[in-house]
Design a protein around this motif. Structure first.
Motif, PDB file in Angstrom:
ATOM      1  N   TYR A  90      -2.578  -9.914  -1.592  1.00 51.08           N
ATOM      2  CA  TYR A  90      -3.171  -8.599  -1.401  1.00 51.08           C
ATOM      3  C   TYR A  90      -2.087  -7.615  -0.999  1.00 51.08           C
ATOM      4  N   THR A  91      -2.418  -6.330  -1.094  1.00 56.14           N
ATOM      5  CA  THR A  91      -1.527  -5.286  -0.594  1.00 56.14           C
ATOM      6  C   THR A  91      -2.301  -4.435   0.402  1.00 56.14           C
ATOM      7  N   PHE A  92      -1.575  -3.936   1.373  1.00 55.23           N
ATOM      8  CA  PHE A  92      -2.167  -3.067   2.393  1.00 55.23           C
ATOM      9  C   PHE A  92      -1.378  -1.761   2.418  1.00 55.23           C
ATOM     10  N   SER A  93      -2.082  -0.650   2.361  1.00 54.61           N
ATOM     11  CA  SER A  93      -1.417   0.647   2.410  1.00 54.61           C
ATOM     12  C   SER A  93      -2.214   1.576   3.310  1.00 54.61           C
ATOM     13  N   ALA A 102      -6.129   1.030   2.896  1.00 50.31           N
ATOM     14  CA  ALA A 102      -6.719   0.409   1.721  1.00 50.31           C
ATOM     15  C   ALA A 102      -6.199  -1.011   1.571  1.00 50.31           C
ATOM     16  N   VAL A 103      -7.076  -1.885   1.117  1.00 53.91           N
ATOM     17  CA  VAL A 103      -6.731  -3.272   0.803  1.00 53.91           C
ATOM     18  C   VAL A 103      -7.003  -3.483  -0.682  1.00 53.91           C
ATOM     19  N   ALA A 104      -6.024  -4.020  -1.402  1.00 53.09           N
ATOM     20  CA  ALA A 104      -6.164  -4.208  -2.840  1.00 53.09           C
ATOM     21  C   ALA A 104      -5.637  -5.587  -3.242  1.00 53.09           C
ATOM     22  N   ARG A 105      -6.092  -6.071  -4.374  1.00 53.18           N
ATOM     23  CA  ARG A 105      -5.568  -7.327  -4.915  1.00 53.18           C
ATOM     24  C   ARG A 105      -4.158  -7.092  -5.457  1.00 53.18           C
ATOM     25  N   ALA A 106      -3.265  -7.974  -5.102  1.00 55.81           N
ATOM     26  CA  ALA A 106      -1.877  -7.808  -5.529  1.00 55.81           C
ATOM     27  C   ALA A 106      -1.715  -8.018  -7.027  1.00 55.81           C
ATOM     28  N   ASN A 162     -11.325   0.832   1.025  1.00 51.18           N
ATOM     29  CA  ASN A 162     -10.499   2.024   1.222  1.00 51.18           C
ATOM     30  C   ASN A 162     -11.230   2.963   2.173  1.00 51.18           C
ATOM     31  N   SER A 163     -10.680   3.114   3.371  1.00 53.09           N
ATOM     32  CA  SER A 163     -11.342   3.927   4.394  1.00 53.09           C
ATOM     33  C   SER A 163     -10.936   5.403   4.345  1.00 53.09           C
ATOM     34  N   THR A 164     -10.083   5.777   3.422  1.00 49.57           N
ATOM     35  CA  THR A 164      -9.638   7.164   3.327  1.00 49.57           C
ATOM     36  C   THR A 164     -10.814   8.073   2.978  1.00 49.57           C
ATOM     37  N   GLN A 165     -10.869   9.227   3.623  1.00 43.47           N
ATOM     38  CA  GLN A 165     -11.986  10.149   3.416  1.00 43.47           C
ATOM     39  C   GLN A 165     -12.081  10.598   1.960  1.00 43.47           C
TER      40      GLN A 165
END
Length: 348
Positions: free
Chosen positions: A1-4, A13-17, A25-28
């Motif tokens: 996974y990737t974390f940004s 945000a957490v995404a599949r690598a 994704n908690s960004t507004q």
């Protein structure tokens, strides 16, 4: 996974690598989500979901296996707050219908590739989870934001990771999966035994017999109502008869320990005070006053280093008197008939 993450406005945000697919994704998102709110006694964050999401979990609720989401632009709210509210109310879109357990975990299955992921919020605070056709929002009454993400090739893979994190139950004995008989109000050891004998006479299979708190003296743990229906000799004869027929006996134990007795009058109370295992009052000066079936009661603090030893000792002493095979642990949310600590002088 990737974390940004972004600093302003803050979001992560957490995404599949391997595919880059964003899972959380908690960004507004203006007009859709509010981003992160973090106050002393409240926090909130949201994520955008794929349309018509397949969401499971957020127990305990009396709701469909696949959790419904809000219709007509609204939200279905799932309240997580371990409470003994009585009964099993149907889930309402407005929320407020939690059951005994609180499991702040959801699993999302994805239609595109059949893969799944899970999100676990490690909190014991009251929590609302609002689910719409395209968003999921956590609203929590304080605490830290402690979240775990589980990425799997299948839902079962995600569940395996989740249970490895929170702990898996011990394997029960085989007889625990059998046919059990129980109800409130047998009234006596003789009446309980008569039920067992009738089951045998009618050829109804039965692996275990239970007794509710009516076997206790004044509803106190580790006691028998010897003057009204449960003399020790009759209870022993009943249990011996069950064992002679390859059956088991289960007795109820409540997590609230009666506190109304004078020192020396009730060993479970005295031993708990001696070990300092009871939850302390926020006001100081002794254990927090509660009220359960025996009336005034104290609760064992399960985080106290002496707590396990206290229960082991009480259960061992009790088994020398009644050779039970299992324990029915009741009211262990813990349930309290007062809202918070009972007022001074409150009597059941």
């Amino acid at each position: 996974y990737t974390f940004s993450y972004t600093q302003f406005p803050f979001g992560f945000a957490v995404a599949r690598a391997d595919t880059g697919r964003v899972l959380f994704n908690s960004t507004q998102v203006i007009g859709l989500t509010n981003g992160l709110t973090f106050e002393q006694q409240y926090w909130e964050l949201s994520t955008v979901l794929e349309s018509d999401p397949l969401i499971y979990g957020l127990g305990q609720q009396k709701a469909p296996f696949r959790l419904p989401y809000g219709a007509d632009g609204g939200a279905d709210t799932y309240t997580l707050w371990a409470m003994d509210g009585g009964g099993t109310p149907d889930h309402r879109a407005a929320g407020g219908t939690p059951l005994y357990g609180s499991h702040p975990f959801y699993l999302q299955a994805l239609r595109a590739d059949g893969k799944a992921h899970g999100v676990f919020v490690r909190t014991s605070n009251a929590l609302d989870v609002a689910l719409t056709p395209s968003t999921l929002t956590f609203r929590c009454t304080g605490g830290v934001v402690d979240m775990s993400f589980f990425l799997g090739d299948s839902p079962s893979d995600v569940v395996r990771q989740y249970t490895a994190t929170v702990g898996r139950p011990s394997l029960p004995p085989l007889w625990a999966f059998g046919f059990h008989m129980c109800r409130w109000g047998y009234g006596s050891a003789a009446a309980t035994r008569a039920v067992v004998e009738r089951m045998r006479a009618e050829g109804v299979p039965q692996d275990a017999q239970w007794n509710d708190i009516d076997h206790m003296s004044a509803f106190r743990d580790f006691t028998l109502d010897e003057e009204d229906g449960f003399p020790r000799k009759q209870v022993k004869a009943m249990v011996d008869d069950l064992h002679d027929h390859g059956q088991r006996y289960v007795m109820i134990v409540d997590c609230a320990v009666s506190s109304r007795e004078w020192p020396g009058g009730y060993p479970p109370r005295d031993k708990g005070l001696e070990g300092g295992v009871f939850v302390r009052s926020a006001a100081g000066g002794g254990p927090a006053a509660g009220r359960v079936w025996p009336g005034p009661a104290w609760f064992v603090d399960f985080f106290h280093p002496n707590a396990s030893g206290y229960w082991e000792e009480q259960l061992a002493v009790w088994r020398e008197k009644v050779e039970y095979d299992g324990v029915w642990l009741d009211m262990n949310e813990p349930s309290n008939f007062c809202d918070g600590e009972c007022p001074a002088g409150c009597v059941a």
